[in-house]
Design an enzyme around this catalytic site. Structure first.
Site, PDB file in Angstrom:
ATOM      1  CB  SER A 104      -0.740  -0.456   1.285  1.00 63.41           C
ATOM      2  OG  SER A 104      -1.620  -0.991   0.615  1.00 63.41           O
ATOM      3  CG  HIS A 163      -4.160   1.136   4.943  1.00 65.40           C
ATOM      4  ND1 HIS A 163      -3.891   0.432   4.404  1.00 65.40           N
ATOM      5  CD2 HIS A 163      -2.252   0.240   6.417  1.00 65.40           C
ATOM      6  CE1 HIS A 163      -2.866  -0.863   4.133  1.00 65.40           C
ATOM      7  NE2 HIS A 163      -2.275  -0.667   5.222  1.00 65.40           N
ATOM      8  NE  ARG A 173       0.584   4.461   4.751  1.00 64.66           N
ATOM      9  CZ  ARG A 173       1.021   2.810   4.509  1.00 64.66           C
ATOM     10  NH1 ARG A 173       1.243   2.368   5.075  1.00 64.66           N
ATOM     11  NH2 ARG A 173       0.177   2.431   3.711  1.00 64.66           N
TER      12      ARG A 173
END
Lengths: 171, 171, 171
Positions: C19, C53, C56
């Site tokens: 990712s 996620h 980030r």
């Protein structure tokens, strides 16, 4: 010829020839060679593996056991000493069993590895390419191993993925 | 164009397209092609897989079943015969279930594979990149598969790692 | 610089940096960026992962949740929109839990992905490189994931295998 100073990270699956390839790379530099072992012989299977690895290495190696305090063992190396650190995933297992602060320990280890003072070779297992494990501890281990592998690869000069005994250059 | 004589080793995970890619490589040589199958149809899941593979291959293939005596089946091939041997990990499973002497059998197989008499293609599974399995038999299998894969890769002219249906050249 | 129009497929193990690397590639194009999330927060572990996620990624991203109707979400994207689709294996899990027709859903998805209208980046897990799982559902999932990964890789312009945070170019 390996770098005089530099970190080579050798990652791969079980029985992919990581240790044997790393030994070949280390012994391309003149001896004496240091072997920093993170394995603890807590059962017969592991005792057998350790004995096999030791027999294969043969003469010219000084073995240091560092199941937990790996950063300190690396810091104690003399300059220019070729070293094989084998392996990070066992070290991580030991820390999980000892319930240490994984993040802090990993940060310290990566910090030491980011400043190699000789031809340093580090071995680790890739464990994230199978089905998601059933139990939470295995998932936690897999996550920690993956994160540590990324951190070490980021500071390494060379990264090799072992496939059936053959190195595939990733960096 | 594949080597006239030579061993190509195709390794990869489950559903990575190993067999399909190997078939493409074999059929680049003129037929007839030999297919040496190590699978035994001991349950419905396996029967279905075997039927699917067989249907995909189509005409021009002579199938030989060799769940155990793989070395003998390879030795019986005529010179220059293009062959697909599919796959080593099932052969290993059969030997473990039959409680044969794995080391001796692997040595014999690798010895035969090291002297290809035509364009020979061997498929195997990489099974060592997940979490350490819980049970001892699975660990023993994983170790045996890893060791055999290394030995075959060492004598192969070409080694391909299949990733999502695409070959990555390792050797 | 990524292709203006084209599909990049990023595959790798758990915690291999898929990712993060995909985000870097997407944000090489000018914002706004779309993030099509297939994750469903059905437990705390997953909720934590999603939050990490999201934190980030930061500013500039429009998030679309598409746990099941992924093809429709992709079709709704404006032309030239850079997008990160994360990830196919969770989408597949959701479909297996919902007992949808996997083959039909995969065909539809691959069809949409085969005609990229901007710089499209798709993330998926490789799960087939460990020991064969004990339970039939895990094997079915592994087979479905492997097949889908092959199909997406076949229509992708670029395929990257992530190893310890580093991309290895497969196509």
């Amino acid at each position: 010829m390996p770098d005089r100073r530099g970190l080579t990270f050798i990652i791969g699956g079980a029985r992919s020839g990581k240790s044997a390839h790393a030994e070949t790379l280390v012994t391309a530099s003149p001896s004496p060679w240091a072997y920093i072992a993170t394995a603890e012989a807590y059962d017969d299977e592991m005792r057998e593996r350790i004995a096999l690895h030791r027999a294969r290495r043969g003469e010219g190696w000084a073995t240091v056991d560092a199941p937990l305090d790996l950063a300190a063992a690396i810091e104690a190396l003399p300059d220019h000493q070729p070293v094989l650190i084998d392996c990070l995933t066992l070290w991580l297992t030991n820390h999980m069993l000892a319930e240490r602060d994984l993040d802090a320990e990993c940060r310290r280890l990566v910090d030491v590895l980011s400043r190699p003072r000789g031809p340093w070779f580090v071995v680790s297992n890739e464990v994230g390419l199978g089905i998601v494990p059933d139990n939470a501890l295995a998932r936690r281990f897999r996550d920690a191993a993956g994160r540590l592998n990324q951190q070490v690869a980021a500071v390494a000069n060379t990264v090799l993925l072992m496939v059936a005994g053959l190195p595939l250059k990733v960096k």
